[in-house]
Scaffold this motif. Structure first.
Motif, PDB file in Angstrom:
ATOM      1  N   UNK A 314       0.798 -15.988   0.970  1.00 26.13           N
ATOM      2  CA  UNK A 314       1.828 -15.052   0.532  1.00 26.13           C
ATOM      3  C   UNK A 314       1.138 -13.749   0.140  1.00 26.13           C
ATOM      4  N   UNK A 315       1.627 -12.620   0.699  1.00 28.47           N
ATOM      5  CA  UNK A 315       0.868 -11.378   0.618  1.00 28.47           C
ATOM      6  C   UNK A 315       1.718 -10.224   0.098  1.00 28.47           C
ATOM      7  N   UNK A 316       1.041  -9.307  -0.598  1.00 31.00           N
ATOM      8  CA  UNK A 316       1.588  -7.991  -0.916  1.00 31.00           C
ATOM      9  C   UNK A 316       0.792  -6.975  -0.106  1.00 31.00           C
ATOM     10  N   UNK A 317       1.498  -6.232   0.752  1.00 32.90           N
ATOM     11  CA  UNK A 317       0.868  -5.196   1.580  1.00 32.90           C
ATOM     12  C   UNK A 317       1.239  -3.836   0.993  1.00 32.90           C
ATOM     13  N   UNK A 318       0.239  -2.979   0.870  1.00 31.99           N
ATOM     14  CA  UNK A 318       0.465  -1.633   0.337  1.00 31.99           C
ATOM     15  C   UNK A 318       0.135  -0.629   1.441  1.00 31.99           C
ATOM     16  N   UNK A 319       1.098   0.242   1.737  1.00 27.95           N
ATOM     17  CA  UNK A 319       0.927   1.291   2.737  1.00 27.95           C
ATOM     18  C   UNK A 319       1.207   2.630   2.069  1.00 27.95           C
ATOM     19  N   UNK A 320       0.551   3.674   2.545  1.00 33.09           N
ATOM     20  CA  UNK A 320       0.941   5.013   2.109  1.00 33.09           C
ATOM     21  C   UNK A 320       0.829   5.979   3.271  1.00 33.09           C
ATOM     22  N   UNK A 321       1.343   7.160   3.048  1.00 31.56           N
ATOM     23  CA  UNK A 321       1.340   8.142   4.122  1.00 31.56           C
ATOM     24  C   UNK A 321       1.791   9.490   3.643  1.00 31.56           C
ATOM     25  N   UNK A 322       1.598  10.468   4.515  1.00 32.04           N
ATOM     26  CA  UNK A 322       2.007  11.832   4.186  1.00 32.04           C
ATOM     27  C   UNK A 322       3.490  12.042   4.437  1.00 32.04           C
ATOM     28  N   UNK A 323       4.092  11.167   5.262  1.00 34.26           N
ATOM     29  CA  UNK A 323       5.471  11.364   5.671  1.00 34.26           C
ATOM     30  C   UNK A 323       6.328  10.203   5.199  1.00 34.26           C
ATOM     31  N   UNK A 324       7.640  10.435   5.204  1.00 33.75           N
ATOM     32  CA  UNK A 324       8.589   9.424   4.736  1.00 33.75           C
ATOM     33  C   UNK A 324       9.008   8.493   5.868  1.00 33.75           C
TER      34      UNK A 324
END
Length: 622
Positions: A314-324
Motif C-alpha cells: 500500500x503506497x502513498x505517491x507524491x507528485x509535483x509540477x509547475x502546472x495544474x
C-alpha cells in the motif's frame, strides 16, 4: 457449460441454470412465466419444442426481474421464425406494471440482433406464432448486469429519472452505480429536479471501493429545489431513486463528471489530509488522488505526522509540477511502511498525493494509513537592478548544508534585462544533491523551462537567462553533506556582436509559434568601429497597436545615453531595411496581456549585420 438436453427444459418453455424462482402471471391475454434472476445466475429461454418446430398459434412469454441495481441482458444464440408473422416482442420497464412497459424490439425472420439491455430491472419477452409456416424458433440467454455508468477524464454523462422529461412511474426502486477512473472522484450536478416532497427520494451513497455493502450514505434529496453539487469521497457513487404509490413528477436530470478534488491552500494556512477512515483502518483496493494548490509565488510543504501502511503493498505517491495538469506532474516520492517520511516541498505551486491499497490484510492488521499537514512556503524573491550585484547561497555556507533541504529563490531582473549567474563555489553530493535552474519570459513559473540540473564538484559555466526571470532550487537527500554553492547575480542586456560580413538572426520567443504575453525583452547589437548596424526584417507579425518593437541607437554603449529612437513597429511589417547612424543599437520587444479576437501571431525574425559608415559620415566609437 450451457444446458442443451431435454432434461434442462422447464415446462417446455424455459431452460435454466441455477434454478431462479419461477411463477406464472397472466397479462393482456398472454401467460408470462416470471423469472426472478439473481446476481451471478444465467438463464436460458427458448421457443416451445426448440430445436424442433414450434407449434401453431403459440403465445408464450417471460417476465424477467433482476435486483434493483441491475439490468437484464438478453442475448439470442439462435433465431429462426416466419418473417413478419411469428414474432418475438421485447419490452422493458422500471416496475412490474406491464401496461407501463416500453417496447424495445419486435423480431422475426432469421436475424439475431445484438444484446438487448433493459433500462429498468424488468424485461418482458413474448413469442406469438400464426397458423401457417413453422420453424425451429429461438434460444436466448438471460443474465443480470450491474447498471453501471463509467466516466472518463474527458467526457460528461447524463443521468435522468425514468421517462424524463415525462413523469416517472409509481413504486420505482432502482439504483445506478457510477465509477470514475482510478484516482478520480464522481461529481454529480443536478440540472433539473422535481419529485414529491418527502416521499420520492434520490439517495446517494459513496465508497472508496466498488463494494456497495461498504458504501456510506451521503445525502437524500427530494422536492422542487435543485440540490447542491455532490462529489464522492472515493471513485464510486451509488444513486438510488424511489417513488411511492401517490403523486408523480418529472423527476431529475443530472450531469456526471470525473474530477480530482482540489485543496486550495491560502498563505499562512495549514490543512490536514488523511487517508480514508483515518484513524480507523483503510479499505482494500483504494486508488484515490488529492490535488493541492498554493497561491502564486508559494510552494507546498507536506509534513507527515502519522504514517502506517502495509509495507511494499500500500503506497502513498507524491507528485509535483509547475502546472495544474496531473499528467504533466513529476514523481517526487513513493512511500510505504511504518517509518515517518521526511518533509516534502514542491517545486511549484501544485501537488498531487495518490494513495493506493491492494486486496491484502488491511482488515486484519493495524494499518491506519496516514495523516499529513499541508502548508504554504513562500518563495523568496531577489530583485536585480541594472547596477547592483547580489549573492545567493544555501544555508550554512561556508559550512556543510543539512540533509533533506528543499529551498528555492526567484530572481527578477529589471524590465528588459536578463539574469546572469556566475558560480564561484560549488560542492554537492554528485548525482544526489542538485541545483536546478529554471528560466522564463514572464513571472509565471508554470511557463518556465528547466535550464540546467547541476551536481558535483565542478564549478558550472555562467548562465544567462533568456528572459528577465530565473528560479534557483536546491534539494538534498539523506546522504553525505557538502558545502553547497555560492553564486553572483547581476542584470545584463545580452549583447550581439556583429562582425563585418556575417549576419546574426534575432527571433521573438517561440518563433515561429505564438509568442507569450507580458513580455519585455531587450537586446544590444554592436557593430565594429566605423560601422553601422543594418536591421533586415525577414518576417514580422505582431498584434497591431498592442505589441511593439522599439529601436534605440546612440554613440556610446550605454543604454541610458541612447538618444535616437526610431518609430515604434507594430502589426505586419515588411518595409525597407533600417540602418543606424553609429555602431550601437538597442532592440526592445513588448507584448501586452492577451490577444484580441483570438488571432495568433508568429512574432519576428530579424537579420542583423554591419556595414561600413559611408564617406564622411563615419562615427568613431567612444
Amino acid at each position: 457449460m450451457y444446458p442443451d438436453s431435454d432434461s434442462d427444459v422447464v415446462n417446455s418453455n424455459t431452460t435454466l441454470l441455477d434454478s431462479p424462482v419461477i411463477i406464472y402471471i397472466f397479462f393482456c391475454c398472454s401467460f408470462f412465466t416470471a423469472i426472478d434472476l439473481q446476481v451471478g445466475e444465467q438463464t436460458f429461454i427458448q421457443s416451445p419444442n426448440y430445436p424442433s418446430y414450434y407449434p401453431r398459434n403459440a403465445d408464450v412469454g417471460w417476465l424477467v426481474k433482476v435486483p434493483q441495481a441491475y439490468q437484464v441482458i438478453l442475448r439470442f444464440v439462435d433465431f429462426k421464425t416466419e418473417k413478419k408473422n411469428d414474432i418475438v416482442t421485447v419490452r422493458d420497464g422500471w416496475t412490474s406494471d406491464f401496461l407501463r412497459s416500453t417496447q424495445r424490439a419486435s423480431l422475426s425472420g432469421s436475424s439475431v440482433q445484438a444484446a438487448i439491455i433493459s433500462q429498468g430491472s424488468y424485461l418482458w419477452v413474448n413469442f406469438t406464432s400464426d397458423y401457417w409456416t413453422r420453424y425451429r424458433g429461438f434460444r436466448a440467454r438471460l443474465s443480470a448486469e450491474l447498471r453501471t455508468i463509467t466516466l472518463t477524464t474527458e467526457g460528461t454523462e447524463v443521468l435522468t429519472s425514468p421517462n424524463y422529461p415525462e413523469v416517472y412511474e409509481n413504486n420505482i426502486d432502482t439504483i445506478w452505480y457510477v465509477r470514475a477512473p482510478a484516482g478520480y472522484r464522481v461529481l454529480l450536478r443536478f440540472i433539473n429536479f422535481s419529485t414529491e416532497e418527502s416521499y420520492d427520494t434520490v439517495i446517494l451513497c459513496d465508497g472508496w471501493t466498488s463494494n456497495y455493502s461498504r458504501s456510506t450514505w451521503v445525502a437524500s434529496v427530494f422536492g422542487q429545489s435543485i440540490p447542491e453539487n455532490i462529489t464522492s469521497a472515493g471513485s464510486h457513487l451509488w444513486i438510488q431513486f424511489t417513488s411511492n404509490s401517490m403523486y408523480v413528477f418529472t423527476g431529475f436530470r443530472a450531469l456526471l463528471y470525473a474530477v480530482i478534488p482540489v485543496i486550495n491552500l491560502q498563505t499562512n494556512e495549514t490543512q490536514i489530509l488523511t487517508s480514508p477512515n483515518f484513524p480507523s483502518l483503510y479499505d482494500n483496493n483504494i486508488d484515490i488522488v488529492w490535488h493541492v494548490r498554493a497561491p502564486s509565488g508559494y510552494r507546498i510543504m507536506v509534513h507527515f505526522t502519522e504514517f502506517n501502511t502495509e509495507y511494499d503493498r500500500d503506497f502513498v505517491y507524491v507528485y509535483d509540477g509547475k502546472k495544474s495538469v496531473y499528467r504533466s506532474s513529476d514523481p517526487r516520492d513513493t512511500l510505504s511502511g511504518r517509518s515517518l517520511p521526511r518533509d516534502i516541498t514542491t517545486v511549484g505551486a501544485y501537488l498531487w498525493i495518490r494513495f493506493t491499497s491492494d486486496n491484502w490484510y488491511s482488515y486484519f492488521y493495524d494499518f491506519t494509513g496516514f495523516k499529513a499537514m499541508l502548508t504554504t512556503v513562500e518563495t523568496p524573491v531577489i530583485m536585480l537592478d541594472t547596477i547592483e550585484t547580489e549573492y545567493v547561497s544555501i544555508p550554512n555556507v561556508p559550512g556543510y548544508y543539512d540533509n533533506n533541504i528543499d529551498i528555492a529563490f526567484q530572481v527578477i531582473a529589471t524590465s528588459g534585462f536578463r539574469v546572469h549567474i556566475l558560480f564561484h563555489r560549488f560542492e554537492t553530493e554528485e548525482n544526489s544533491d542538485f541545483v536546478y535552474i529554471f528560466e522564463g519570459w514572464t513571472s509565471d513559473f508554470s511557463r518556465s523551462t528547466l535550464r540546467a540540473s547541476l551536481s558535483g564538484w565542478s564549478i558550472p559555466e555562467n548562465i544567462t537567462s533568456i528572459g528577465s526571470y530565473l528560479w534557483i532550487r536546491f534539494a538534498s537527500n539523506e546522504g553525505r553533506r557538502f558545502k553547497g554553492f555560492q553564486a553572483l547575480l547581476n542584470a545584463k542586456i545580452p549583447v550581439i556582436y556583429l562582425n563585418h560580413g556575417n549576419a546574426e538572426y534575432l527571433q521573438s520567443p517561440n518563433y515561429p509559434a505564438q509568442y507569450g504575453t507580458n513580455l519585455n525583452l531587450m537586446w544590444h547589437a554592436i557593430a565594429p568601429e566605423n560601422h553601422q548596424v543594418v536591421v533586415h526584417f525577414v518576417d514580422f507579425s505582431v498584434e497591431t497597436f498592442r505589441d511593439f518593437l522599439y529601436l534605440y541607437e546612440g554613440q556610446t554603449s550605454v543604454y541610458e545615453e541612447s538618444t535616437l529612437r526610431r518609430p515604434n513597429i507594430s502589426g505586419t511589417y515588411s518595409s525597407h531595411n533600417i540602418t543606424t547612424l553609429g555602431p550601437f543599437l538597442w532592440i526592445r520587444f513588448t507584448s501586452d496581456d492577451g490577444l484580441q479576437g483570438g488571432y495568433r501571431y508568429t512574432g519576428f525574425n530579424i537579420s542583423l549585420f554591419s556595414t561600413p559608415v559611408p564617406g564622411q559620415l563615419r562615427i568613431s566609437q567612444m
